[in-house]
Each structure stands twice: as C-alpha cells, then as structure tokens.
Scaffold this active site. Structure first.
Site, PDB file in Angstrom:
ATOM      1  N   GLY A  46       0.833  -1.195   0.000  1.00 40.22           N
ATOM      2  CA  GLY A  46       0.000   0.000   0.000  1.00 40.22           C
ATOM      3  C   GLY A  46       0.866   1.242   0.000  1.00 40.22           C
ATOM      4  N   GLN A  51       2.873   9.895   1.315  1.00 41.32           N
ATOM      5  CA  GLN A  51       4.224   9.322   1.338  1.00 41.32           C
ATOM      6  C   GLN A  51       5.079   9.736   0.146  1.00 41.32           C
ATOM      7  OE1 GLN A  51       2.418   5.261   2.134  1.00 41.32           O
ATOM      8  NE2 GLN A  51       4.428   5.018   3.064  1.00 41.32           N
ATOM      9  N   CYS A  92       6.003  -0.351   6.893  1.00 41.31           N
ATOM     10  CA  CYS A  92       5.636   0.821   6.098  1.00 41.31           C
ATOM     11  C   CYS A  92       6.811   1.188   5.200  1.00 41.31           C
ATOM     12  CB  CYS A  92       5.317   1.969   7.052  1.00 41.31           C
ATOM     13  SG  CYS A  92       4.873   3.495   6.223  1.00 41.31           S
ATOM     14  N   LEU A  93       6.512   1.530   3.951  1.00 42.16           N
ATOM     15  CA  LEU A  93       7.587   1.911   3.027  1.00 42.16           C
ATOM     16  C   LEU A  93       8.306   3.173   3.495  1.00 42.16           C
ATOM     17  CD1 LEU A  93       5.911   1.189  -0.429  1.00 42.16           C
ATOM     18  CD2 LEU A  93       7.648  -0.181   0.749  1.00 42.16           C
ATOM     19  N   HIS A 134      -4.235   1.514   7.700  1.00 43.45           N
ATOM     20  CA  HIS A 134      -2.857   2.019   7.759  1.00 43.45           C
ATOM     21  C   HIS A 134      -2.671   3.167   6.757  1.00 43.45           C
ATOM     22  CE1 HIS A 134       1.686   1.276   7.894  1.00 43.45           C
ATOM     23  NE2 HIS A 134       1.523   2.059   6.839  1.00 43.45           N
ATOM     24  N   GLU A 135      -3.114   2.949   5.512  1.00 39.12           N
ATOM     25  CA  GLU A 135      -2.922   3.973   4.468  1.00 39.12           C
ATOM     26  C   GLU A 135      -3.758   5.222   4.761  1.00 39.12           C
ATOM     27  OE1 GLU A 135      -0.437   3.522   2.758  1.00 39.12           O
ATOM     28  OE2 GLU A 135      -0.281   1.356   3.069  1.00 39.12           O
ATOM     29  N   HIS A 138      -2.119   7.611   7.021  1.00 39.76           N
ATOM     30  CA  HIS A 138      -1.122   8.493   6.380  1.00 39.76           C
ATOM     31  C   HIS A 138      -1.784   9.799   5.934  1.00 39.76           C
ATOM     32  CE1 HIS A 138       2.558   6.181   6.242  1.00 39.76           C
ATOM     33  NE2 HIS A 138       1.966   5.129   5.710  1.00 39.76           N
TER      34      HIS A 138
HETATM   35 NI    NI Z   1       2.757   3.208   5.580  1.00 36.55          NI
END
Ligand code: NI
Length: 173
Positions: A46, A51, A92-93, A134-135, A138
């Site tokens: 995701g 991000q 998380c990226l 989660h997304e 953000h």
């Molecule tokens: Ni993340």
C-alpha cells in the site's frame, strides 16, 4: 516512468493532513499510476499520496499474492469499523525494516471514488482491512510507529536518522 520518491520517517512532511481530491482527471490518474508503480517497485502492499509528498486523499493498495489486483481509493472514508480488533505486525515503506504490532479493526466498510470518479463501497477484512486503515492514517499525517510506545518510537527515529546518514555517506563515496 521513474518511481516517485518515498518520504522516510521522521520526515515532518509525513505529518501533513491531506486535502480531498478536487477532480478525478488525467492528472489524478497519472499520479495514481505512478504511485502504483512506485509501490510495486518497492514491494509494498500500500502507498498513500502523503508518502510521495502529494497531500491529497488518495491511496493505492494491492494485497493480492500475484500483485495483479490494484485498488485505487480516492477520497476514502471509513463508514463502519468493527468493534472487534486484532493486533498484527505492520511495516511501512516510509519506515523501512521496521515491523511492529498495531491494533486495528478486523473489518471495515469504506466509501471512495474510483478512477472514473464513481462512488464505490468496499467491504474489507483481513490484510486488506488493515492496509486500508494504515494507508488512511497516512492521509491524516499519522505513521504507524505513532501507535507504539514513546520509547520504541524514539529508538526507531534514531535508527532511521542514522540509516539515512549512512546512506548519504555511502552515496558520496
Ligand atoms: Ni505506511
């Protein structure tokens, strides 16, 4: 297409609150395509626009095993979340290499626009439900490490800052 640059925690821009997408147009579709490519390239499941330093309510997800079921959610809203929760490990990226437990609702119902600008309802459970939550965090400037204890969070922060310095030093050689 060159992958987009993913902001890394503790970059303060990750705490920006995203604005609603004003129009589902060619620009938005191009951004969604670039985000999907960036997510696949980074082997993530995701990615939120936040991000990649675009502060609009847009997330892309693919939790399928074959990485062939992209989901684009524009202006997503959680309209229902189960009272039942579960603690599961998340990564998380924007926080590479860190995985820790976060408590989330096990199922959610989400309304969002698709790439045609049509309103869609999604019922999600399991990994997809976790990923959506989660997304969407953000988009309100929240990174999953903020659910962890201050002690853990500070350790992660220190580790991330050091990692970045090491990488910069490496690239100067
Ligand atoms: Ni993340």
């Amino acid at each position: 297409m060159t992958p987009l640059i993913i902001l890394r925690y503790p970059d303060p821009r990750l705490h920006t609150i995203a604005k609603p997408v004003a129009a589902v147009d060619a620009r938005l579709r191009k951004l969604a395509a670039a985000m999907l490519e960036t997510m696949y390239e980074a082997a993530g499941i995701g990615l939120a626009a936040t991000q990649v330093d675009v502060h609009e309510r847009l997330i892309v997800i693919d939790v399928s095993e074959n990485r062939d079921q992209p989901l684009v959610l524009i202006n997503p809203e959680i309209v229902w979340a189960s009272a039942e929760t579960r603690v599961g490990d998340e990564g998380c990226l924007s926080v590479p290499g860190i995985y820790d437990g976060v408590e989330r609702s096990t199922s959610v119902k989400v309304h969002a626009l698709d790439l045609d600008g049509k309103r869609q309802a999604h019922a999600a459970e399991g990994m997809l439900a976790v990923c959506i939550q989660h997304e969407m965090d953000h988009l309100i400037g929240k990174v999953f490490v903020e659910y962890l204890s201050p002690l853990k969070r500070n350790r992660i922060k220190t580790k991330m800052v050091k990692q970045k310095k090491d990488e910069e030093r490496e690239s100067e050689r």
